[in-house]
Enzyme design. Structure first.
Site, short mmCIF file in Angstrom:
data_model
loop_
_atom_site.label_atom_id
_atom_site.label_comp_id
_atom_site.label_asym_id
_atom_site.label_seq_id
_atom_site.Cartn_x
_atom_site.Cartn_y
_atom_site.Cartn_z
N GLU A 90 -71.27 48.29 19.99
CA GLU A 90 -70.65 49.16 21.00
C GLU A 90 -70.71 50.61 20.52
O GLU A 90 -70.42 50.92 19.38
CB GLU A 90 -69.21 48.72 21.27
CG GLU A 90 -69.13 47.37 21.96
CD GLU A 90 -67.74 47.08 22.51
OE1 GLU A 90 -67.12 48.00 23.07
OE2 GLU A 90 -67.30 45.93 22.38
N LEU A 94 -68.63 49.67 4.24
CA LEU A 94 -67.76 49.60 3.07
C LEU A 94 -66.67 50.68 3.17
O LEU A 94 -66.31 51.30 2.18
CB LEU A 94 -68.56 49.78 1.78
CG LEU A 94 -69.32 48.57 1.27
CD1 LEU A 94 -70.06 48.89 -0.02
CD2 LEU A 94 -68.40 47.37 1.06
N GLY A 123 -59.93 50.47 5.75
CA GLY A 123 -59.08 51.01 6.81
C GLY A 123 -58.18 49.95 7.41
O GLY A 123 -57.68 49.06 6.71
N CYS A 129 -65.77 40.77 19.66
CA CYS A 129 -66.77 39.90 19.04
C CYS A 129 -66.32 39.35 17.69
O CYS A 129 -66.08 38.15 17.55
CB CYS A 129 -68.09 40.65 18.90
SG CYS A 129 -68.89 41.03 20.47
N LYS A 165 -63.02 36.86 17.25
CA LYS A 165 -63.13 35.54 17.89
C LYS A 165 -64.36 34.79 17.41
O LYS A 165 -64.35 33.55 17.34
CB LYS A 165 -63.10 35.67 19.41
CG LYS A 165 -64.23 36.46 20.05
CD LYS A 165 -65.32 35.58 20.62
CE LYS A 165 -66.35 36.39 21.37
NZ LYS A 165 -67.52 35.57 21.77
N LYS A 215 -63.06 51.04 18.05
CA LYS A 215 -64.01 51.86 17.32
C LYS A 215 -64.33 53.08 18.16
O LYS A 215 -64.11 53.08 19.38
CB LYS A 215 -65.29 51.07 17.01
CG LYS A 215 -66.09 50.66 18.24
CD LYS A 215 -67.33 49.85 17.89
CE LYS A 215 -68.35 50.66 17.15
NZ LYS A 215 -69.63 49.91 16.97
N ARG A 260 -59.94 45.46 23.05
CA ARG A 260 -59.72 44.04 22.75
C ARG A 260 -59.50 43.86 21.25
O ARG A 260 -60.31 44.26 20.44
CB ARG A 260 -60.91 43.20 23.22
CG ARG A 260 -61.05 43.11 24.72
CD ARG A 260 -62.31 42.35 25.11
NE ARG A 260 -63.51 43.09 24.73
CZ ARG A 260 -64.75 42.62 24.87
NH1 ARG A 260 -64.94 41.40 25.34
NH2 ARG A 260 -65.78 43.37 24.51
#
Length: 454
Positions: A158, A262, A265, A272, A275, A342, A349
């Protein structure tokens, strides 16, 4: 002549692929049972945020090679290759993937086919699904047509999905026959032609159903493991007084490890990774290989644990007590910058950012949330939170700022300017995306994830 393509399901996956393949020159139809979504797309509006996709949609609608419909009959009549792009959410009663939408797509399409066609799975599914779909097709489609099934997983990121479709870093094709192989190759000819004009190679892996299905979940499991590994190291660094960003930089120079993903956070989220790793564990258990993936349980736990770290850091910075029920942040005003899981996305989600905001509110804080793109989705997901129209409005008068999504607007914010708006200069860098020294020079008390105080 290029085959005509249909994409069954026009959510993030299906709409992105449909629009981008039209851009490659294919005649494309996108199908969905959601009439509102179809109307939105036919009007030239993408119902989610993905950079560059709106322009491609409008251009290809105008050229007449892309349209969207609620009719599976339209897809059956017009397309030669049908891509299954529906969701496979986690089942409400366990960790397994819910294949209801996959089944509905096949059962809606297969009886309507009137000529030979290839049905290609792109949705992320448990291993064994392709063979099950093949059985469904054999039962529902006219056997004289020779309809076949293939599986070609997607690898979209995304925020970078247009590039991932037009210029993929690999294509995986699980096929049963040479005809399926040739048909799937024709369906990707535009991708290979574009690569040739740019003097690039697109690796092609021709394999069996099971391997093709496992490629995507294995890749997601590896990525999730890498992220949780560095977050576990952040926990150690917190106790040892080390700096996880320097640790990550040092080990990232090792070519066996690499430096991507790497960054410690709040952990991973989205529709994705969480789940998919749970569904992978569940499927491995069904196959009798549960012990092999036991480590993914700890990967999931590390990831979930990171969200609670914000509460502990907040209590430390605000000098608030931490009781058996957790920190008491009553009466404190907190700004959470970021709601999407992000940057360059409006997807909330399983977003660690929203989870952290909700946890802060549950601890008694008055939380003001701002995100450049995800406000509407965030309001639907967490309606009890307060939402600010701008970053400046979000931070005005607060005692603590939490950076929860690493948008450029937040990374590049001037700490001196923000310092004039807040009640107290305290910041938690939940994505380790700020320059601690710069913020400290501007008078801020800085705390990162797995980093020493600045």
């Amino acid at each position: 002549m290029l085959p005509r393509l249909s994409f069954l399901g026009t959510g993030y996956l299906g709409a992105t692929y449909a629009i981008c393949f039209a851009e490659l020159g294919y005649e494309v139809i996108g199908v969905d049972v959601d009439a509102g979504k179809i109307d939105t797309l036919n009007q030239g509006r993408v119902p989610f945020h993905e950079p560059g996709l709106d322009d491609l949609l409008r251009r290809n609608l105008a050229k007449g090679r892309l349209h969207f419909s609620t009719s599976y009959a339209d897809a059956a009549n017009k397309a030669d290759v049908h891509f299954i792009c529906v969701g496979t959410p986690q089942r409400p009663d366990g960790m397994s993937a819910d294949l209801t939408y996959v089944e509905k797509a096949v059962t809606n399409l297969a009886p309507l086919l009137r000529r030979r066609a290839l049905i290609v799975g792109k949705s992320t599914v448990p291993v064994g699904t392709a063979a099950w779909v093949e059985q469904l097709v054999a039962k529902l489609a006219d056997p004289t047509l020779g309809v076949e099934v293939a599986w070609s997983p997607e690898f979209l990121q995304e925020g970078y999905a247009v590039e991932d479709v037009l210029r993929p870093n690999r294509i995986v094709a699980g096929v049963r026959s040479e005809w399926a192989n040739e048909t799937l190759a024709a369906a990707h000819k535009g991708v290979f032609d574009l690569a040739a004009t740019e003097d690039r190679d697109v690796p092609l892996v021709i394999t069996d159903f099971a391997t093709a299905e496992l490629v995507k979940v294995a890749a997601n499991a590896f990525l999730a493991t890498k992220i949780s590994f560095i977050n576990a190291m952040a926990e150690v660094c917190d106790l040892a007084g080390a700096d996880v960003t320097q640790l990550a930089r040092a080990i990232g120079y090792d070519p066996r490890i690499g430096n991507r993903f790497l960054q410690a956070g709040l952990g991973f989220g989205g529709g994705c990774l969480p789940k998919d790793i749970r569904a992978f564990q569940a499927r491995a258990q069904e196959l009798g290989a549960g012990e092999a993936l036991r480590f993914l349980h700890e990967v999931d736990l590390v990831n979930t644990r990171r969200r609670g770290r914000v509460l502990i850091l907040a209590a430390e910075l605000l000098d608030r007590p931490v009781g058996p029920a957790g920190p008491d942040l009553s009466g404190t005003r907190v700004a959470v910058l970021g709601a999407a899981f992000k940057p360059n996305s409006d997807d909330v989600r399983d977003a660690p950012s929203l989870a952290a905001a909700a946890a802060l509110a549950a601890a008694g804080a008055h939380v003001q949330v701002y995100d450049p793109q995800a406000m509407e989705n965030a309001r639907r997901a967490q309606p009890s939170l307060t939402y600010a129209p701008t970053m400046a409005a979000a931070v005005s008068g607060v005692a603590l700022v939490v950076i929860a999504t690493e948008w450029a607007e937040f990374r590049n914010a001037d700490p001196a300017v923000l310092g004039e708006l807040v009640a107290a200069r305290r910041v938690i860098d939940g994505r380790n995306c700020l320059d601690p020294a710069q913020w400290a020079r501007a008078g801020w008390t800085y705390r990162g994830m797995g980093r020493p105080p600045a």
